[in-house]
Design an enzyme around this catalytic site. Structure first.
Site, mmCIF file in Angstrom:
data_model
loop_
_atom_site.group_PDB
_atom_site.id
_atom_site.type_symbol
_atom_site.label_atom_id
_atom_site.label_comp_id
_atom_site.label_asym_id
_atom_site.label_seq_id
_atom_site.Cartn_x
_atom_site.Cartn_y
_atom_site.Cartn_z
ATOM 1 N N ASP A 12 0.726 -1.459 -0.048
ATOM 2 C CA ASP A 12 0.439 0.179 -0.428
ATOM 3 C C ASP A 12 0.628 1.046 0.238
ATOM 4 O O ASP A 12 1.934 1.038 0.567
ATOM 5 C CB ASP A 12 -1.076 -0.228 1.264
ATOM 6 N N ASN A 60 -11.106 -2.488 -5.448
ATOM 7 C CA ASN A 60 -10.266 -1.362 -6.568
ATOM 8 C C ASN A 60 -10.821 -1.767 -7.888
ATOM 9 O O ASN A 60 -10.435 -0.291 -8.382
ATOM 10 C CB ASN A 60 -8.665 -1.953 -6.568
HETATM 11 C C1 IPE Z 1 -5.297 -2.962 -0.239
HETATM 12 O O1 IPE Z 1 -4.919 -1.437 -0.071
HETATM 13 C C2 IPE Z 1 -5.362 -3.561 -1.404
HETATM 14 C C3 IPE Z 1 -3.788 -3.740 -2.218
HETATM 15 C C4 IPE Z 1 -3.212 -3.256 -1.576
HETATM 16 C C5 IPE Z 1 -4.127 -4.546 -3.079
HETATM 17 P P1 IPE Z 1 -6.109 -0.370 -0.489
HETATM 18 O O2 IPE Z 1 -5.204 1.197 -1.094
HETATM 19 O O3 IPE Z 1 -7.159 0.017 -0.999
HETATM 20 O O4 IPE Z 1 -7.133 -0.161 0.495
HETATM 21 P P2 IPE Z 1 -7.953 1.079 1.803
HETATM 22 O O5 IPE Z 1 -9.149 1.428 0.598
HETATM 23 O O6 IPE Z 1 -7.146 1.886 2.218
HETATM 24 O O7 IPE Z 1 -9.194 0.347 2.856
HETATM 25 C C1 IPE Z 2 -1.799 0.160 -3.167
HETATM 26 O O1 IPE Z 2 -1.074 1.456 -3.166
HETATM 27 C C2 IPE Z 2 -1.763 -0.894 -4.696
HETATM 28 C C3 IPE Z 2 -3.672 -0.838 -5.059
HETATM 29 C C4 IPE Z 2 -4.264 -0.781 -4.171
HETATM 30 C C5 IPE Z 2 -3.955 -1.072 -6.603
HETATM 31 P P1 IPE Z 2 -2.707 2.577 -3.746
HETATM 32 O O2 IPE Z 2 -2.809 2.817 -5.193
HETATM 33 O O3 IPE Z 2 -4.013 2.418 -3.094
HETATM 34 O O4 IPE Z 2 -1.922 3.390 -2.813
HETATM 35 P P2 IPE Z 2 -2.705 4.744 -1.973
HETATM 36 O O5 IPE Z 2 -3.229 4.230 -0.825
HETATM 37 O O6 IPE Z 2 -3.691 6.026 -2.580
HETATM 38 O O7 IPE Z 2 -1.643 6.329 -1.108
HETATM 39 MG MG MG Z 3 -4.014 2.811 -0.492
#
Ligand code: IPE
Ligand code: IPE
Ligand code: MG
Length: 232
Positions: A12, A60
């Site tokens: 993340d 996502n």
């Molecule tokens: C969790 O991250 C999913 C992945 C890392 C693939 P998200 O960024 O989607 O989670 P939330 O929305 O902060 O809970």
């Molecule tokens: C994790 O990074 C990757 C996926 C969930 C695909 P994020 O895209 O959630 O990055 P932040 O949390 O917005 O910084």
């Molecule tokens: Mg995230």
């Protein structure tokens, strides 16, 4: 030092990493691929048997189309591009998640790579794509119900038996779950499988996560006392 048999990572913070530099979110996702490489290499070296990486959740899909498409292209590029890494390091590659939602060209590449690496034994690397814990439990329940219907009776079911219906069947539960970017939640990830997993949170954003961060997580894991509800 004890090396966890199965390490799982909620990768993340890509978006925030990009934003900090005034760049588009996809720039962060691209940079994250380098962290995946570094972790895979290190885990293979130290003798981890399973490395599972949460790359894209069922939730996502709700993100803007541009980001989702960019991510799918990135996954495609990764699967094609890492072939030599998998073969040279004896790594078995797998993708676990709701295949129905994933693009056909990506799934074709995934299946090809899963097939050619099926005999590799040093480590299994699992990309969790279009995965969610509730989806997994639900699809397992549906499969069990279908088996009962086919058998014409209620089949016996215990915890080990139910695990075999999960998309992760055959893979031992994670010993250590790492989440980057400072968030301290499970975000619908392997809800059943993480029942007794040790959690490790770090403020490091995923594109910055490297070997030394992983070392720190493993060293922290070594100070944990896993009791599984029992008295020492
Ligand atoms: C969790 O991250 C999913 C992945 C890392 C693939 P998200 O960024 O989607 O989670 P939330 O929305 O902060 O809970
Ligand atoms: C994790 O990074 C990757 C996926 C969930 C695909 P994020 O895209 O959630 O990055 P932040 O949390 O917005 O910084
Ligand atoms: Mg995230």
């Amino acid at each position: 030092m004890e090396v966890p048999q199965h390490i799982s990572i909620i990768m993340d913070g890509n978006g925030r990493w990009a934003k900090k530099q005034g760049k588009l979110r996809l720039f962060g996702h691209n940079a994250g691929a380098e962290s995946v490489r570094a972790c895979t290499e290190y885990c293979t070296e130290i003798g981890v048997k399973y490395l599972s990486l949460f790359a894209f959740s069922e939730e996502n899909w709700e993100r803007p189309a541009e980001e989702v498409n960019g991510l799918m292209q990135l996954m495609f590029k990764y699967v094609i591009g890492e072939h030599d890494t998998f073969m040279n390091n004896n790594i078995r590659f797998r993708v676990i998640g709701n295949y129905e939602h994933l693009p056909e060209d990506l799934m074709a590449a995934v299946h090809r790579e899963e097939e050619v690496t099926a005999g590799n034994t040093r480590m299994t690397m699992i990309l969790m794509l279009s995965y969610s814990g509730k989806w997994d439990i639900l699809q397992a329940a549906r499969h069990y119900a279908a088996d009962c219907l086919a058998a014409g009776r209620q089949l016996p079911l215990d915890e080990a038996g139910f695990s075999n219906y999960l998309a992760t069947a055959g893979i031992p539960d994670p010993d250590l779950l790492i989440r980057t970017s400072g968030e301290q939640r499970i975000s619908n990830y392997m809800l059943w499988q993480n029942a007794y997993t040790e959690f490790y949170y770090t403020p490091v954003l995923w594109p910055d996560f490297r070997k030394n961060d992983l070392e720190q997580a493993i060293s922290d894991f070594n100070n944990r006392q896993r009791r599984y509800g029992k008295v020492e």
